[in-house]
Structures are given as structure tokens and as C-alpha cells.
Design an enzyme around this catalytic site. Structure first.
Site, PDB file in Angstrom:
ATOM      1  N   CYS A  36       0.828  -1.206   0.000  1.00  0.00           N
ATOM      2  CA  CYS A  36       0.000   0.000   0.000  1.00  0.00           C
ATOM      3  C   CYS A  36       0.865   1.260   0.000  1.00  0.00           C
ATOM      4  O   CYS A  36       0.604   2.200  -0.755  1.00  0.00           O
ATOM      5  CB  CYS A  36      -0.940   0.005   1.202  1.00  0.00           C
ATOM      6  SG  CYS A  36      -2.135  -1.350   1.192  1.00  0.00           S
ATOM      7  N   THR A  37       1.884   1.277   0.816  1.00  0.00           N
ATOM      8  CA  THR A  37       2.772   2.436   0.864  1.00  0.00           C
ATOM      9  C   THR A  37       3.470   2.625  -0.478  1.00  0.00           C
ATOM     10  O   THR A  37       3.566   3.754  -0.976  1.00  0.00           O
ATOM     11  CB  THR A  37       3.796   2.296   2.005  1.00  0.00           C
ATOM     12  OG1 THR A  37       3.070   2.238   3.247  1.00  0.00           O
ATOM     13  CG2 THR A  37       4.771   3.462   2.032  1.00  0.00           C
TER      14      THR A  37
END
Length: 153
Positions: free
Chosen positions: A45-46
Site C-alpha cells: 500500500c505504501t
């Protein structure tokens, strides 16, 4: 079942990482990209969200709204750590309600699936993708979908 391309995007109201109320319908007339993601501070996600952060031309083409089931205060810490520059919306309570309305909630994990919806200025879903949990999305796909909206964007 995910929200269908060609259908009206379900409207919603929630808070961003700064506590500001955000309603999808406030962006009428402008394209919106909803980026559902499972967890703040997770690796994939990051990577996805910082890649978006680093694509200013793409971010200028639409309003990007990233949505997870994380609480607002976690999203604030996440944005402070990553400097993302776009709204991170909380779908914490009622838990997963926004993701559920788009067919993007994973009830077994209690989080949003890795789903994206490109919505035109009239509020119609024009493109969507659902990736498996560990598979990052390609921002070039968003750019192509936005380009296909034509000059009305």
C-alpha cells in the site's frame, strides 16, 4: 460484486486524515479516482500511494481519494510520515461501509480490497480494477482510464 462500470457511483460522506468531511458528490464536474487499499503503513500500500504521490501530472488530472478502513488518526500519522498530498479517507465506522457499497470490502480480513474506480464528472463509473491483495496496481492504468474520459475532464 463490485460496482459496475457504467453505473452511478455510490455517494458517501466520511472524514479525511485532517478530520475534514468529504463527500464524493462535492467533486461533481471533475473526475475522481477512488483508490481502496487494505492497510496504512503496509508495504504494498505504501509503495502504491507513494508512487501516486510522485506522479504530479496524474494527480492533476483528477481528484484522487484513497480509502481504507483505518481510523482517521492513523491516516493522519500515515500521511505525516509519507507526505502523500492527497486525501486519505477513513472507512472505519461504520466499518467498511464505503468499501462494501463498491463491492470492495473483504469481510474475512476486515479491510478494503485493492480496488480502483475512475468516476467521470457526471458521477458515472467509467473504469475499475480489482487486484489481488499482494499485487500492486500500475498508475499508468489510471492515466489511460482518465485519458479515455476525453476532453470533458
Amino acid at each position: 460484486m463490485t460496482a459496475a462500470v457504467g453505473s452511478q457511483a455510490p455517494d458517501f460522506s466520511t472524514r479525511n486524515q485532517h478530520g475534514e468531511e468529504i463527500r464524493l458528490s462535492q467533486y461533481a464536474g471533475r473526475p475522481v479516482v477512488l483508490v481502496f487499499y487494505p492497510y496504512a503503513f503496509s508495504g504494498v500500500c505504501t509503495g502504491e500511494l507513494t508512487t501516486l504521490r510522485d506522479c504530479p501530472d496524474l494527480l492533476a488530472a483528477a481528484e484522487f481519494l484513497a480509502i481504507s478502513c483505518d481510523p482517521m488518526f492513523s491516516l493522519r500519522a500515515y500521511d505525516d510520515a509519507q507526505g502523500l498530498g492527497f486525501s486519505l479517507l477513513t472507512d472505519f465506522w461504520p466499518h467498511g461501509a464505503i468499501a462494501t457499497s463498491y463491492g470492495a470490502f473483504d469481510p474475512e480480513r476486515g479491510c478494503a480490497r485493492r480496488a480502483t474506480f475512475v468516476i467521470d464528472g457526471a458521477g458515472v463509473i467509467r473504469w475499475s480494477v480489482l487486484n489481488p491483495m499482494p499485487a500492486a496496481r500500475n498508475p499508468d492504468d489510471y492515466a489511460r482510464a482518465l485519458a479515455n474520459l476525453g476532453p470533458s475532464k
